[in-house]
Design a protein around this motif. Structure first.
Motif, PDB file in Angstrom:
ATOM      1  N   TYR A  65       0.827  -1.211   0.000  1.00  0.00           N
ATOM      2  CA  TYR A  65       0.000   0.000   0.000  1.00  0.00           C
ATOM      3  C   TYR A  65       0.860   1.260   0.000  1.00  0.00           C
ATOM      4  CZ  TYR A  65      -3.999   2.992   0.964  1.00  0.00           C
ATOM      5  OH  TYR A  65      -4.971   3.962   0.871  1.00  0.00           O
ATOM      6  N   VAL A  66       1.972   1.223   0.703  1.00  0.00           N
ATOM      7  CA  VAL A  66       2.877   2.383   0.737  1.00  0.00           C
ATOM      8  C   VAL A  66       3.405   2.673  -0.667  1.00  0.00           C
ATOM      9  CG1 VAL A  66       5.135   3.196   1.532  1.00  0.00           C
ATOM     10  CG2 VAL A  66       3.532   2.157   3.156  1.00  0.00           C
ATOM     11  N   PHE A  67       3.919   1.663  -1.340  1.00  0.00           N
ATOM     12  CA  PHE A  67       4.438   1.867  -2.701  1.00  0.00           C
ATOM     13  C   PHE A  67       3.326   2.296  -3.653  1.00  0.00           C
ATOM     14  CE2 PHE A  67       7.950  -1.191  -1.442  1.00  0.00           C
ATOM     15  CZ  PHE A  67       8.940  -0.223  -1.455  1.00  0.00           C
ATOM     16  N   PHE A  68       2.158   1.694  -3.511  1.00  0.00           N
ATOM     17  CA  PHE A  68       0.991   1.999  -4.327  1.00  0.00           C
ATOM     18  C   PHE A  68       0.646   3.487  -4.242  1.00  0.00           C
ATOM     19  CE2 PHE A  68      -3.622   1.613  -5.336  1.00  0.00           C
ATOM     20  CZ  PHE A  68      -3.570   0.767  -6.423  1.00  0.00           C
ATOM     21  N   GLU A  69       0.711   4.048  -3.032  1.00  0.00           N
ATOM     22  CA  GLU A  69       0.355   5.447  -2.823  1.00  0.00           C
ATOM     23  C   GLU A  69       1.476   6.408  -3.211  1.00  0.00           C
ATOM     24  OE1 GLU A  69      -3.085   6.587  -1.238  1.00  0.00           O
ATOM     25  OE2 GLU A  69      -2.867   5.037  -2.753  1.00  0.00           O
ATOM     26  N   VAL A  70       2.718   6.022  -2.993  1.00  0.00           N
ATOM     27  CA  VAL A  70       3.839   6.894  -3.362  1.00  0.00           C
ATOM     28  C   VAL A  70       3.836   7.160  -4.863  1.00  0.00           C
ATOM     29  CG1 VAL A  70       6.363   7.029  -3.539  1.00  0.00           C
ATOM     30  CG2 VAL A  70       5.288   6.303  -1.395  1.00  0.00           C
ATOM     31  N   SER A  71       3.477   6.165  -5.641  1.00  0.00           N
ATOM     32  CA  SER A  71       3.425   6.347  -7.097  1.00  0.00           C
ATOM     33  C   SER A  71       2.403   7.417  -7.466  1.00  0.00           C
ATOM     34  CB  SER A  71       3.079   5.018  -7.782  1.00  0.00           C
ATOM     35  OG  SER A  71       1.751   4.630  -7.478  1.00  0.00           O
ATOM     36  N   LEU A  72       1.317   7.475  -6.750  1.00  0.00           N
ATOM     37  CA  LEU A  72       0.274   8.473  -6.999  1.00  0.00           C
ATOM     38  C   LEU A  72       0.812   9.887  -6.798  1.00  0.00           C
ATOM     39  CD1 LEU A  72      -2.589   9.789  -6.998  1.00  0.00           C
ATOM     40  CD2 LEU A  72      -2.876   8.895  -4.686  1.00  0.00           C
ATOM     41  N   VAL A  73       1.530  10.102  -5.706  1.00  0.00           N
ATOM     42  CA  VAL A  73       2.069  11.421  -5.398  1.00  0.00           C
ATOM     43  C   VAL A  73       3.073  11.850  -6.464  1.00  0.00           C
ATOM     44  CG1 VAL A  73       3.366  12.770  -3.708  1.00  0.00           C
ATOM     45  CG2 VAL A  73       1.681  11.099  -2.925  1.00  0.00           C
ATOM     46  N   SER A  74       3.955  10.937  -6.858  1.00  0.00           N
ATOM     47  CA  SER A  74       4.967  11.265  -7.865  1.00  0.00           C
ATOM     48  C   SER A  74       4.334  11.662  -9.186  1.00  0.00           C
ATOM     49  CB  SER A  74       5.906  10.070  -8.077  1.00  0.00           C
ATOM     50  OG  SER A  74       6.542   9.706  -6.881  1.00  0.00           O
ATOM     51  N   MET A  75       3.345  10.906  -9.640  1.00  0.00           N
ATOM     52  CA  MET A  75       2.704  11.208 -10.913  1.00  0.00           C
ATOM     53  C   MET A  75       1.908  12.504 -10.846  1.00  0.00           C
ATOM     54  SD  MET A  75       2.260  10.596 -14.074  1.00  0.00           S
ATOM     55  CE  MET A  75       3.103   9.021 -14.233  1.00  0.00           C
ATOM     56  N   TYR A  76       1.290  12.787  -9.702  1.00  0.00           N
ATOM     57  CA  TYR A  76       0.562  14.050  -9.546  1.00  0.00           C
ATOM     58  C   TYR A  76       1.486  15.240  -9.797  1.00  0.00           C
ATOM     59  CZ  TYR A  76      -1.394  18.126  -7.250  1.00  0.00           C
ATOM     60  OH  TYR A  76      -1.809  19.406  -6.976  1.00  0.00           O
ATOM     61  N   PHE A  77       2.649  15.254  -9.154  1.00  0.00           N
ATOM     62  CA  PHE A  77       3.566  16.377  -9.311  1.00  0.00           C
ATOM     63  C   PHE A  77       4.145  16.434 -10.724  1.00  0.00           C
ATOM     64  CE2 PHE A  77       3.768  16.253  -4.600  1.00  0.00           C
ATOM     65  CZ  PHE A  77       3.437  17.584  -4.373  1.00  0.00           C
ATOM     66  N   MET A  78       4.297  15.272 -11.365  1.00  0.00           N
ATOM     67  CA  MET A  78       4.831  15.268 -12.723  1.00  0.00           C
ATOM     68  C   MET A  78       3.843  15.926 -13.687  1.00  0.00           C
ATOM     69  SD  MET A  78       6.234  12.054 -14.980  1.00  0.00           S
ATOM     70  CE  MET A  78       7.046  11.393 -13.543  1.00  0.00           C
ATOM     71  N   ILE A  79       2.546  15.573 -13.550  1.00  0.00           N
ATOM     72  CA  ILE A  79       1.537  16.182 -14.424  1.00  0.00           C
ATOM     73  C   ILE A  79       1.380  17.664 -14.104  1.00  0.00           C
ATOM     74  CG2 ILE A  79      -0.896  16.168 -15.086  1.00  0.00           C
ATOM     75  CD1 ILE A  79      -0.938  13.158 -14.439  1.00  0.00           C
TER      76      ILE A  79
END
Length: 489
Positions: free
Chosen positions: A134-148
């Motif tokens: 779940y931690v890795f699953f959520e970290v990916s969300l944060v990274s992609m948000y800032f990239m977009i």
């Protein structure tokens, strides 16, 4: 022995920390560290591939105590379902860094974010602990948000916010399901291997957990009707964001469908299998028709992802509905291979569309015509990727989709109606090729440059692997089948 899985997992994170620790690094230094780190990560993934997997269970397992009071630990490992996705991730991130090496707008933050996202992606596929997953699953969300939000196009803020809200709220049901599995375990633990070996929930509890999982993974895949964030996110994301989102992050949903729903709530999934199958058929057909209606090349490719992920859902659903072990293995083989091949093919397509947009500052097909004469390398590369996407024999999608439809025909013949999606996608890409690359070139595009060495280095490996996987899929299927065949014993 070296902890190869952990080294591969955390190398990108170490690269990100190094970039952020350097005092005022140049853009060239930042990109060199990004490419070098991603290259070493690919070496680690290849070492894992050469080590291989056993039949049943997980291989190359590494484990350390983390929060012993609640049974949470650092547990990572791979099987024939996750290992191809780890290799795919390592390959896509490397070519993404090569493509992005021309970026001069805040490269330090950009490369660090992408490296963090690579660790999150590999961690999602290798985690064997519910909390760690779940931690890795959520970290990916944060990274992609800032990239977009930071490097996207004109309407990037709205698209990033929609992506963040959809996927953040969508992931909360999975957390509830993980807690339910933990509380239902006779010896409370977050060890995913134990949940798979002896599913802890039964009856109504298992069904509620399954529903929670399906909501989360339907958002991630995305499945209709929870797909509305995807076209906006793809259109507004930078090219690298689109490649990673489609090539890797959509697989979080389909991987979770197999790893959690199918393996941890098998009886509930069997009861709900027909419903899941219907959603897969709807997604495959909807994605195909929606793609056909597009005039924007990037939106077109985005909707084809919904179509192809629909085929994966069909394969997983058929695997739980059939009573024939060989049919079940064939369906899962096709579904996992489709995840892998989709990353190669759609990653290449998003690269190529991004290259067109960089040159023309538009993605509208009606603005082009005759580009094949102006940029032949780009044109033929696009056509090869397009033919692969429509399922042409000899290219990567064909062996995957053939296995999915073969198993579907023998289990739920009516669901084969989804095969119409292949014909519609064929028409979609033929239309795109005709309007964009064929005919007489317009005067304003006469000076458009063809692919550079940097762009060739990014897209050529994906196209080569698309050909290799289509002609000789056994190099991937052998690894996949070692696990899927054991699941049906």
């Amino acid at each position: 022995m070296l902890p190869v899985v952990s080294l591969t997992l955390f190398l990108p994170l170490a690269g990100a920390v190094l970039i952020l620790a350097l005092p005022r690094p140049t853009a060239r230094t930042v990109h060199s560290i990004g490419i070098g780190t991603a290259g070493l990560t690919l070496v680690g993934a290849l070492a894992m591939w050469l080590e291989g997997v056993s039949g049943a269970g997980f291989s190359q397992v590494e484990e350390l105590e983390w929060i012993p009071a609640i049974g949470a630990a650092y547990r990572v490992g791979v099987d024939g379902i996750s290992l191809p996705l780890v290799l795919l991730s390592a390959m896509l991130f490397l070519v993404a860094f090569i493509y992005a090496s021309s970026l001069r707008e805040r490269p330090r933050a950009y490369v660090a974010l992408v490296l963090l996202l690579e660790t999150a992606a590999i961690g999602t596929f290798t985690a064997l602990d519910g909390i760690l997953f779940y931690v890795f699953f959520e970290v990916s969300l944060v990274s992609m948000y800032f990239m977009i939000a930071g490097w996207g196009h004109e309407d990037r803020q709205r698209a990033a916010l929609m992506f963040f809200i959809y996927t953040l709220l969508g992931s909360l049901p999975l957390l509830l399901a993980i807690l339910g599995l933990y509380l239902g375990s006779p010896d409370p633990s977050f060890d995913m291997r134990a949940w798979i070996a002896n599913p802890p929930l039964e009856g109504a509890a298992a069904m509620w957990a399954l529903v929670a999982m399906l909501v989360t993974f339907a958002v991630k895949i995305p499945a209709v009707p929870l797909h509305t964030w995807l076209p906006a996110a793809h259109v507004q994301a930078p090219t690298i964001g689109s490649v990673i989102l489609a090539g890797i992050m959509l697989k979080f949903g389909t991987y979770g469908l197999v790893r959690f729903a199918l393996q941890m709530t098998p009886e509930a999934f069997r009861e709900a299998g027909v419903v899941v199958l219907v959603f897969g058929v709807i997604g495959a057909l909807y994605g195909a028709f929606a793609a056909l209606a597009q005039t924007d090349l990037k939106r077109l490719v985005a909707y084809t992802s919904i179509n192809h992920m629909g085929y994966v859902i069909i394969g997983v659903a058929v695997a739980t509905l059939t009573l024939d072990p060989s049919v079940r293995a064939t369906a899962l083989d096709g579904a996992v291979l489709q995840m892998f091949s989709h990353g190669l093919v759609t990653g290449a397509l998003f690269f190529l569309v991004g290259m067109i947009q960089e040159r023309a500052h538009t993605r509208e097909m009606g603005e082009f015509g005759g580009l094949l004469k102006t940029v032949p390398l780009l044109g033929w590369s696009f056509m090869l990727a397009a033919f692969a996407s429509l399922g042409l024999p000899g290219l990567a999608h064909f062996p995957a989709e053939f296995q999915i439809f073969l198993s579907t025909l023998g289990t739920v013949p009516a669901a084969v109606v989804a095969i119409l999606g292949i014909a519609i996608i064929a028409g979609t890409f033929l239309k795109a090729i005709r309007e964009t690359f064929l005919g007489e070139p317009q005067q304003r595009w006469h000076s458009m440059p063809d692919l550079s060495v940097r762009e060739l280095l990014a897209v050529a490996p994906l196209l080569v692997l698309t050909l290799v996987t289509g002609v000789a899929p056994s190099w991937v299927l052998d690894i996949i089948h070692r696990t899927t065949s054991a699941l049906v014993l």
